[in-house]
Scaffold this motif. Structure first.
Motif, short mmCIF file in Angstrom:
data_model
loop_
_atom_site.label_atom_id
_atom_site.label_comp_id
_atom_site.label_asym_id
_atom_site.label_seq_id
_atom_site.Cartn_x
_atom_site.Cartn_y
_atom_site.Cartn_z
N GLN A 39 44.66 20.33 70.31
CA GLN A 39 46.11 20.31 70.40
C GLN A 39 46.62 18.91 70.71
N ASP A 40 45.96 18.20 71.64
CA ASP A 40 46.40 16.85 71.99
C ASP A 40 46.24 15.89 70.82
N ARG A 41 45.18 16.06 70.03
CA ARG A 41 45.02 15.22 68.84
C ARG A 41 46.14 15.49 67.84
N ARG A 42 46.50 16.76 67.68
CA ARG A 42 47.60 17.11 66.76
C ARG A 42 48.92 16.52 67.27
N GLU A 43 49.17 16.62 68.57
CA GLU A 43 50.41 16.06 69.13
C GLU A 43 50.44 14.55 68.99
N GLN A 44 49.26 13.91 69.13
CA GLN A 44 49.20 12.46 68.95
C GLN A 44 49.58 12.07 67.54
N ARG A 45 49.07 12.82 66.54
CA ARG A 45 49.44 12.54 65.15
C ARG A 45 50.94 12.75 64.93
N ASP A 46 51.48 13.83 65.51
CA ASP A 46 52.91 14.12 65.36
C ASP A 46 53.76 13.03 66.00
N ASP A 47 53.36 12.57 67.19
CA ASP A 47 54.12 11.52 67.89
C ASP A 47 54.11 10.22 67.10
N LYS A 48 52.96 9.90 66.51
CA LYS A 48 52.87 8.68 65.70
C LYS A 48 53.78 8.78 64.48
N ALA A 93 58.42 22.63 73.10
CA ALA A 93 57.12 23.29 72.93
C ALA A 93 56.04 22.58 73.73
N GLU A 94 56.04 21.24 73.71
CA GLU A 94 55.02 20.49 74.44
C GLU A 94 55.19 20.67 75.95
N LEU A 196 53.26 8.14 72.87
CA LEU A 196 51.99 7.80 72.22
C LEU A 196 50.98 7.30 73.25
N ASN A 197 51.44 6.44 74.15
CA ASN A 197 50.56 5.93 75.20
C ASN A 197 50.11 7.06 76.12
N GLN A 198 51.05 7.95 76.45
CA GLN A 198 50.69 9.09 77.29
C GLN A 198 49.69 9.99 76.58
N GLY A 199 49.87 10.16 75.27
CA GLY A 199 48.93 10.97 74.51
C GLY A 199 47.54 10.38 74.49
N ARG A 200 47.44 9.06 74.41
CA ARG A 200 46.12 8.42 74.46
C ARG A 200 45.45 8.67 75.80
N GLN A 201 46.24 8.64 76.87
CA GLN A 201 45.68 8.92 78.19
C GLN A 201 45.20 10.37 78.27
N GLU A 202 45.97 11.29 77.71
CA GLU A 202 45.56 12.70 77.73
C GLU A 202 44.28 12.91 76.92
N LEU A 203 44.14 12.19 75.80
CA LEU A 203 42.92 12.31 75.02
C LEU A 203 41.72 11.79 75.82
#
Length: 234
Positions: A39-48, A93-94, A196-203
């Motif tokens: 899910q976090d990878r999908r959100e990262q793609r969506d955010d980008k 949703a997030e 995006l930066n937050q998503g990288r941290q979550e990954l």
């Protein structure tokens, strides 16, 4: 069967049941961690993608303003309205997902704390050492998940404020209104880049949890032996 033998058999059965329950819980947590990573990878793609679309809107906005093209500016406003509506839905949703994840982490922490108390009470020293490590890891997960929920809630509030201001500015072509509108688009881009930066941290946190999962699997295999060594005669 004498009294001690009966007590030993009962203890072995209880310990075996506890081990099986612990192993099942670990398998469930591993499956949830894999799902969160996807899910976090999908959100990262969506955010980008969102950031790239907003950057394209900003370029179109500047071009329409430079040409004083009403038709192009209206098209930019329509596109921006649609993107912002989609981002608000995505942010809702997030946030809901982050809240669920934080609550799950809190449940896991409580479960580990109870297990640690149980193993300490039954003097299962090896299991108790593992429990203390798991409790420490779960506390960190709770802290991280609560932070993620707070960050997402703040991002949602910021987008809602920007959406209201853009709605008030729609159709206005004065220099001050256009400058304000451009600043709001830039703010949306910066907000997306922060996510995006937050998503990288979550990954990174997801990968750390996967490493912990692998360690737990090894512990499960090592501890699936007769618990006689942890039994102490009362």
């Amino acid at each position: 069967m004498n009294r001690f033998s009966s007590a030993l058999v009962a203890a072995l059965l209880l310990a075996g049941s506890a081990q099986a329950a612990d192993s099942r819980r670990n398998r469930t947590e591993r499956a949830q961690d894999h799902q969160e990573l996807r899910q976090d990878r999908r959100e990262q793609r969506d955010d980008k993608r969102d950031v790239q679309e907003l950057q394209a809107v900003l370029a179109r906005f500047d071009a329409a303003w430079a040409r004083r093209s009403e038709r192009d500016m209206v098209a930019v406003e329509n596109t921006l309205r649609g993107l912002l509506r989609a981002e608000l839905a995505e942010s809702h949703a997030e946030l809901a997902s982050d809240v669920r994840e934080a609550r799950r982490s809190e449940r896991e922490l409580r479960s580990e704390q109870w297990e640690a108390r149980d193993d300490a009470g039954w003097r299962r020293s090896a299991a108790y050492r593992n429990d203390r490590r798991d409790v420490r890891d779960d506390r960190r997960d709770v802290r991280d998940d609560r932070r993620d929920a707070r960050v997402e809630a703040a991002a949602l509030r910021s987008r809602q404020v920007i959406a209201r201001e853009l709605a008030q500015l729609e159709g206005q072509r004065r220099g001050g209104a256009l400058n304000h509108k451009r600043a709001l688009i830039v703010e949306l881009i910066e907000l997306g880049q922060q996510e995006l930066n937050q998503g990288r941290q979550e990954l990174r946190e997801d990968r750390r949890e996967q490493r912990e999962d692998r360690h737990e699997r090894r512990e499960d295999r090592r501890t699936q032996v007769a618990p006689r060594q942890d039994w102490r005669r009362g």
